[in-house]
Design an enzyme around this catalytic site. Structure first.
Site, short mmCIF file in Angstrom:
data_model
loop_
_atom_site.label_atom_id
_atom_site.label_comp_id
_atom_site.label_asym_id
_atom_site.label_seq_id
_atom_site.Cartn_x
_atom_site.Cartn_y
_atom_site.Cartn_z
CG ASP A 31 -1.75 1.22 1.35
OD1 ASP A 31 -2.23 1.52 2.47
OD2 ASP A 31 -1.94 1.92 0.33
CG ASP A 49 -3.58 4.73 -1.98
OD1 ASP A 49 -4.60 5.08 -1.35
OD2 ASP A 49 -2.88 3.75 -1.66
O1 LIG Z 1 -5.87 4.59 3.19
C1 LIG Z 1 -5.48 4.94 2.10
N1 LIG Z 1 -4.90 4.10 1.20
N2 LIG Z 1 -4.68 2.76 1.55
C2 LIG Z 1 -5.68 1.92 1.90
N3 LIG Z 1 -6.96 2.17 1.78
C3 LIG Z 1 -7.75 1.05 2.26
C4 LIG Z 1 -6.79 0.03 2.81
C5 LIG Z 1 -5.44 0.55 2.48
C6 LIG Z 1 -5.58 6.36 1.66
C7 LIG Z 1 -4.48 7.18 1.75
C8 LIG Z 1 -4.60 8.52 1.40
C9 LIG Z 1 -5.81 9.00 0.98
BR1 LIG Z 1 -5.97 10.83 0.52
C10 LIG Z 1 -6.91 8.18 0.89
C11 LIG Z 1 -6.79 6.83 1.22
#
Ligand SMILES: O=C(NNC1=NCCC1)c1ccc(Br)cc1
Length: 327
Positions: A33, A215
């Site tokens: 991630d 991401d």
């Molecule tokens: O949490 C984030 N990315 N990773 C994951 N999502 C779900 C499980 C893992 C995320 C990071 C930054 C922003 Br702006 C929005 C979302």
């Protein structure tokens, strides 16, 4: 000088991609991630009702980081927390002899239900690692000085296994030139600026780009509301369904390709990637792969975009940069 490569196996509808990681003496499947900076996994310390069906890390092989604990909430409001051990981690042959392993003692239902995933391996900047009282480094930061080159690359694919590489760029994975853009690390993400968008109903390109993050942990492509609205205005049967919380379209539709200008180069997301998945198994209404980034603060270039390109996460120079190339 270490280099390595590991497969990225797509889960149903490419909702996430899982890679094998050896932690201590167990092999677990983790979701890499680039939107977070914690390496956590289900463990023998997790409540059985939460960890049933998951691979477990047994901290007996590690050394407890006394007094350290962690607690993370992701963008989708899923969450996990626990305590911390140091142990050996191997990813595609790249070894971190002492990596902070965050053993879960509590996780939200999203993680309990996703039985294929045993945890996450964060690849954002260590500045947003949630371990207290002392944040620890990500796997990439732990090994980066031992890598042939301080880079990792992301090659995700639609409905097929892709790969992550560490320490090198694989020229067989892309065509044409790599376009690099500067990264702003202030928020701890691989954050960059997109120049503009076109395709779909807004084929009259919306010249305004915006701030975005790359991401791998987010499934979809979240863009400014005006861009998402414009795109779907050109898709027969598409509409914003507030009950589903986003744009839906007929599963029978083949939406138009979508173009993103980054660093003066245009990258195309095939329309088929934007007919993402049925709302529920058997439904003829599908959820759109492009959604509005309203309320988030910036755009999120998640898997729907990343599976259309070869992405280079480069921290080898005086400041980090992101590279994109056509797959
Ligand atoms: O949490 C984030 N990315 N990773 C994951 N999502 C779900 C499980 C893992 C995320 C990071 C930054 C922003 Br702006 C929005 C979302």
């Amino acid at each position: 000088c270490q280099t390595g490569e590991v497969a990225a196996d797509p889960q149903l509808y490419d909702q996430s991609y899982l890679s094998p990681v050896t932690i201590g003496n167990s092999e677990l499947m983790l979701d890499f991630d680039t939107g977070s900076a914690d390496l956590w996994c289900f463990s023998t310390e997790s409540p059985a009702v939460q960890s049933a069906g998951h691979g477990l890390y047994n901290p007996s092989t590690g050394t407890e980081l006394d007094g350290a604990f962690w607690d993370i909430t992701y963008g989708d409001q899923s969450a996990a927390s626990g305590n911390v051990f140091a142990d050996k981690v191997v990813v595609g042959g790249v070894t971190a002899t002492k990596q902070a392993i965050e053993a879960a003692t509590s996780v939200s239902y999203e993680f309990t239900e996703d039985v294929a995933s045993d945890g996450l391996l964060g690849l954002a900047f260590s500045s947003i690692n949630t371990i207290l009282p002392q944040p620890q480094t990500t796997f990439f930061d732990t090994v980066r000085n031992t890598l042939a080159k301080a880079v990792f690359t992301v090659d995700l694919k639609k409905g097929a296994a892709g790969s992550y590489t560490f320490g090198y760029i694989d020229s067989s994975k892309y065509s044409g030139a790599i376009t690099y853009v500067p990264v702003n690390t202030a928020n701890g993400f691989w954050q960059f600026t997109a120049d503009g968008y076109s395709g779909g109903g807004n084929n009259a390109s919306t010249g305004r780009g915006g701030v975005a993050i790359a991401d791998t942990g987010t499934s979809l492509l979240y863009l400014p509301a005006s861009v998402a609205k414009g795109y779907y205005s050109g898709v027969q049967g598409a509409s914003f369904d507030f009950r589903q919380g986003g744009y839906t379209l007929p599963c029978s539709a083949t939406p138009p390709d979508f173009n993103v200008a980054i660093g003066g180069k245009t990258f195309t997301v095939p329309g088929s990637y934007i007919n993402y998945a049925p709302l529920r198994a058997g439904s003829s209404t599908c959820f759109g792969g492009i959604q509005a980034d309203s309320g988030i603060g910036f755009s999120i270039f998640g898997d729907v975009f990343l599976k259309a390109v070869y992405a280079i996460f480069d921290d080898s120079g005086s400041s980090p940069k992101l590279g994109f190339a056509a797959q």
